[in-house]
Design a protein around this motif. Structure first.
Motif, PDB file in Angstrom:
ATOM      1  N   ARG A  80      12.412  65.451 196.160  1.00 49.19           N
ATOM      2  CA  ARG A  80      11.863  66.805 196.292  1.00 49.19           C
ATOM      3  C   ARG A  80      12.837  67.822 195.803  1.00 49.19           C
ATOM      4  NH1 ARG A  80      10.630  68.971 202.211  1.00 49.19           N
ATOM      5  NH2 ARG A  80       8.780  67.969 201.504  1.00 49.19           N
ATOM      6  N   GLU A  81      12.514  68.819 195.316  1.00 49.67           N
ATOM      7  CA  GLU A  81      11.338  69.296 194.641  1.00 49.67           C
ATOM      8  C   GLU A  81      11.457  68.883 193.184  1.00 49.67           C
ATOM      9  OE1 GLU A  81      11.635  73.565 195.372  1.00 49.67           O
ATOM     10  OE2 GLU A  81      12.010  73.132 197.445  1.00 49.67           O
ATOM     11  N   TYR A  82      10.659  67.929 192.744  1.00 47.94           N
ATOM     12  CA  TYR A  82      10.733  67.459 191.366  1.00 47.94           C
ATOM     13  C   TYR A  82      10.179  68.542 190.442  1.00 47.94           C
ATOM     14  CZ  TYR A  82      10.774  64.461 187.337  1.00 47.94           C
ATOM     15  OH  TYR A  82      11.052  63.933 186.101  1.00 47.94           O
ATOM     16  N   ALA A 132      17.844  76.394 182.590  1.00 46.54           N
ATOM     17  CA  ALA A 132      17.283  75.171 183.161  1.00 46.54           C
ATOM     18  C   ALA A 132      18.377  74.369 183.863  1.00 46.54           C
ATOM     19  CB  ALA A 132      16.656  74.326 182.059  1.00 46.54           C
ATOM     20  N   PRO A 133      18.013  73.672 184.931  1.00 45.34           N
ATOM     21  CA  PRO A 133      18.978  72.785 185.588  1.00 45.34           C
ATOM     22  C   PRO A 133      19.228  71.554 184.724  1.00 45.34           C
ATOM     23  CG  PRO A 133      16.821  72.546 186.584  1.00 45.34           C
ATOM     24  CD  PRO A 133      16.707  73.662 185.579  1.00 45.34           C
ATOM     25  N   ASP A 134      20.276  70.820 185.054  1.00 48.62           N
ATOM     26  CA  ASP A 134      20.620  69.613 184.299  1.00 48.62           C
ATOM     27  C   ASP A 134      19.660  68.456 184.565  1.00 48.62           C
ATOM     28  OD1 ASP A 134      22.831  70.853 183.130  1.00 48.62           O
ATOM     29  OD2 ASP A 134      24.145  70.266 184.792  1.00 48.62           O
ATOM     30  N   VAL A 135      19.094  68.410 185.767  1.00 43.41           N
ATOM     31  CA  VAL A 135      18.179  67.323 186.141  1.00 43.41           C
ATOM     32  C   VAL A 135      16.918  67.915 186.767  1.00 43.41           C
ATOM     33  CG1 VAL A 135      19.979  65.577 186.450  1.00 43.41           C
ATOM     34  CG2 VAL A 135      19.290  67.001 188.381  1.00 43.41           C
ATOM     35  N   ARG A 136      15.856  67.150 186.735  1.00 37.61           N
ATOM     36  CA  ARG A 136      14.573  67.614 187.276  1.00 37.61           C
ATOM     37  C   ARG A 136      14.416  67.309 188.765  1.00 37.61           C
ATOM     38  NH1 ARG A 136      10.104  68.404 183.381  1.00 37.61           N
ATOM     39  NH2 ARG A 136      10.907  68.192 181.283  1.00 37.61           N
ATOM     40  N   HIS A 137      15.030  66.235 189.254  1.00 38.36           N
ATOM     41  CA  HIS A 137      14.843  65.862 190.657  1.00 38.36           C
ATOM     42  C   HIS A 137      15.756  66.688 191.572  1.00 38.36           C
ATOM     43  CE1 HIS A 137      18.101  63.297 189.200  1.00 38.36           C
ATOM     44  NE2 HIS A 137      18.549  63.290 190.436  1.00 38.36           N
TER      45      HIS A 137
END
Length: 179
Positions: A80-82, A132-137
């Motif tokens: 969370r939060e993906y 944007a963040p480095d990762v989605r999860h």
């Protein structure tokens, strides 16, 4: 927002802090308007939606995100939060297609349970101030807003589960599905 509003009942506190919606947000997949709490199957959300943003000033910029607070399953949301989508620098009175796509749309494909897919619209301080963040999860709407000095101005959500899924929010291990 009233306490009976589906957004308040199913998203506020869990994903977002309470806020007052100040900008109209219209989201449609294949010309089907997304209403808070509607159910859409993965086959209906293959391509990114059309998102229209209200307001009265094209100089005001917005960031739109789509997150899944129930990934990988509502009972065990360890991811969370993906983050499924992020668009920034969207001018008011236009739509997401006029912004800069920071993270390409990744179609939601829940494997177990019913997932809430949450759209959040933030007002930015200025152009090029959101990254944007480095990762989605393990994304956090709250931390993202603090880090980039963003204010929530609108939000909506829909429910999504696998094509053959039915029923309410409960965890079923992958190995027992279809039995």
């Amino acid at each position: 927002m009233s306490a009976a509003d589906p957004l308040v009942v199913h998203v506020i506190q869990d994903v977002l802090d309470p806020f007052t919606s100040t900008v109209p947000l219209r989201i449609a997949y294949n010309n089907r308007l997304v209403l808070a709490g509607a159910e859409l199957r993965p086959s209906a959300i293959v391509s990114k939606p059309r998102v229209d943003i209200g307001g009265s000033d094209m100089r005001v910029l917005y960031t739109l995100i789509l997150v899944d607070p129930d990934a990988p399953s509502p009972s065990h949301p360890s991811l969370r939060e993906y983050l499924h989508w992020m668009v920034s620098d969207i001018p008011g009175t236009t739509g997401a297609s006029f912004g800069q796509e920071l993270l390409v749309y990744e179609r939601p494909e829940p494997r177990s349970g019913i997932h809430r897919m949450v759209f959040v619209l933030f007002q930015q301080l200025g152009r090029g101030t959101v990254f944007a963040p480095d990762v989605r999860h393990n994304f956090s709407c709250r931390n993202f807003a603090r880090q980039h000095h963003l204010n929530i101005v609108a939000a909506s959500y829909f429910n999504c589960q696998r094509e053959g899924g039915s029923g309410g929010r409960r965890f079923r291990p992958e190995s027992s599905q279809g039995e």
